[in-house]
Structures are given as C-alpha cells and as structure tokens.
Scaffold this motif. Sequence first.
Motif, PDB file in Angstrom:
ATOM      1  N   LYS A  18      45.032  15.740  12.293  1.00 40.44           N
ATOM      2  CA  LYS A  18      45.915  16.281  11.429  1.00 40.44           C
ATOM      3  C   LYS A  18      47.280  15.133  11.456  1.00 40.44           C
ATOM      4  O   LYS A  18      47.734  14.741  10.510  1.00 40.44           O
ATOM      5  CB  LYS A  18      46.651  17.545  11.522  1.00 40.44           C
ATOM      6  N   GLN A  19      47.659  14.838  12.528  1.00 35.53           N
ATOM      7  CA  GLN A  19      48.443  13.866  13.069  1.00 35.53           C
ATOM      8  C   GLN A  19      48.256  12.562  12.501  1.00 35.53           C
ATOM      9  O   GLN A  19      49.196  11.957  11.758  1.00 35.53           O
ATOM     10  CB  GLN A  19      48.963  13.836  14.663  1.00 35.53           C
ATOM     11  N   ARG A  20      47.255  12.101  12.533  1.00 32.81           N
ATOM     12  CA  ARG A  20      46.650  10.803  12.375  1.00 32.81           C
ATOM     13  C   ARG A  20      46.697  10.602  10.705  1.00 32.81           C
ATOM     14  O   ARG A  20      47.169   9.796  10.253  1.00 32.81           O
ATOM     15  CB  ARG A  20      45.069  10.356  12.649  1.00 32.81           C
ATOM     16  N   MET A  42      44.439  -1.083   1.655  1.00 35.00           N
ATOM     17  CA  MET A  42      44.203  -0.197   2.961  1.00 35.00           C
ATOM     18  C   MET A  42      44.749  -0.899   4.117  1.00 35.00           C
ATOM     19  O   MET A  42      45.178  -0.348   5.008  1.00 35.00           O
ATOM     20  CB  MET A  42      42.661   0.176   3.028  1.00 35.00           C
ATOM     21  N   GLY A  43      44.321  -2.167   4.282  1.00 34.95           N
ATOM     22  CA  GLY A  43      44.872  -3.010   5.405  1.00 34.95           C
ATOM     23  C   GLY A  43      46.310  -2.713   5.519  1.00 34.95           C
ATOM     24  O   GLY A  43      46.913  -2.637   6.624  1.00 34.95           O
ATOM     25  N   GLY A  50      50.427   1.445  12.111  1.00 36.68           N
ATOM     26  CA  GLY A  50      50.081   0.732  13.448  1.00 36.68           C
ATOM     27  C   GLY A  50      48.897   1.371  14.046  1.00 36.68           C
ATOM     28  O   GLY A  50      48.568   1.621  15.131  1.00 36.68           O
ATOM     29  N   LEU A  51      47.691   1.285  12.959  1.00 34.79           N
ATOM     30  CA  LEU A  51      46.372   1.908  13.170  1.00 34.79           C
ATOM     31  C   LEU A  51      45.233   0.578  13.184  1.00 34.79           C
ATOM     32  O   LEU A  51      45.654  -0.254  12.193  1.00 34.79           O
ATOM     33  CB  LEU A  51      46.080   2.889  12.514  1.00 34.79           C
ATOM     34  N   LEU A  55      40.222   2.798  11.263  1.00 31.47           N
ATOM     35  CA  LEU A  55      40.367   3.918  11.127  1.00 31.47           C
ATOM     36  C   LEU A  55      40.926   4.703   9.960  1.00 31.47           C
ATOM     37  O   LEU A  55      40.612   5.839  10.023  1.00 31.47           O
ATOM     38  CB  LEU A  55      41.667   4.381  12.436  1.00 31.47           C
ATOM     39  N   VAL A  56      41.546   3.811   9.191  1.00 28.09           N
ATOM     40  CA  VAL A  56      41.890   4.494   7.969  1.00 28.09           C
ATOM     41  C   VAL A  56      40.889   4.963   6.883  1.00 28.09           C
ATOM     42  O   VAL A  56      40.686   5.812   6.455  1.00 28.09           O
ATOM     43  CB  VAL A  56      42.835   3.292   7.356  1.00 28.09           C
TER      44      VAL A  56
END
Length: 221
Positions: A18-20, A42-43, A50-51, A55-56
Amino acid sequence: MKSDMSPRTREQNEEIRKQRKQEILQAAIRVYVDKGYSASEMGDIASQAGLAHGLVYYYFKNKKALFRELYEVMMEESRQFTKTFFEQEGSVFELFKNYAHIVCERVLEDPAIPRFYMRISLDLQHLYTPEEFSPFEWVKNFMNPMTLAIEKGIGQGTIQQGDANLMAMQFWGSVSQGMNYLDQVQQELIAQGIPETAQKEQLKKILDQVVESSVSLFKPQ
C-alpha cells in the motif's frame, strides 16, 4: 542462535504494498503537473518516487492503468471529503464558507494537487472511452452533497431561495476559478522574489475575497 531476520507477515507485506503504491501515485501527480499526460513516462514517475523503474511496472501494468487508478483515488477522496463535510450540523451558510476556505487554502499549501484536478479533465479521453466514464455523472455525484446542503439551508433560512442545483454549480464554479487565480498569483509572487511574509499577507486577502465572493449568492436578500 535465533535470527532477527524473521519473514514478514502477510499484513506487513500488504502494508508495504500500500505504501509503495501511494508513493508511486504521489510521484505521478508531480510528474503529471510538470509534464502533462502525453509526456509523462513511467521512468519519470519511478525516478520521482525514488524507486527502481521495474518496480513501478510491478504495481501498474502501464501508464494508462496507473493514471486511471490515480484519477479514481483522487476523485473518490474529493467526493468523500465533500460528502462528510456537508453532513455536519450547524449553519449551512457557515459550512459553505468554511469549505471554500479549506479547499482554497490547500492550493497554497500544496499547489500540485489542485493543478492536477484542473488539468486532468482535459486528459480523460486518454484514460477512458465515453462508455466507460461520464465526467458529467461524476460531477453531479460530487456536487449532490452541496445541493442537499443548500436545500437544507433554504429550509433553515440561512440561504436565499433558489434552484439548489444551479446554486451548487455557481458556488463550485466560483471556488474553482478562485483556486486557479490563487495558484497563478502565488507563482507570480514567488517568481518576483517577494518575501514570504508579504506573499502570505497578499494571498490571504485574495483567499478571503474568493470565499466571500463564492458564498455571496447564498446570502438571504
């Protein structure tokens, strides 16, 4: 010797997930406000959050899915806040004054949020087909608590007689334009290097004027 690296529970994993997602959606607002929908990548969103870029995609299969969820989350929050706010007891006229003040103050505290709302309506054709989503229906749903509150205020005698639906639309139109104007003035003052204290003083006067103007149509004659 017992290891402290015990596996995370399902609840902990869900909380992290949820946090991500929240971090990604918040980053998407910033990127969108800066670049618009077509130029947002998306990048860019991953970098803003900061991910790692991959991961997105773990949370959202593509940009359209991400922005659809963002739009729906933001709109639901806005609808829920408005509904809860106008269910409060007390003078309906004062409720509208306080509501206008709160939403306008948000512009000054976090300009990215109102800018997102102002711009996203122009990009809905990228996210939905007309069959999937009706902006008109959503606005009607969003404004329904205001309409009901106006009808209650007319009954109280704190709001003048009139068509409650039209009055709700006029009120929200005035508040929206006021928010836009506040944002523009704040940007100009920052660009001119006006000291923060002087900025706040000038913006407070404009905010008060927006609030008074927005509720002026409610005042009983």
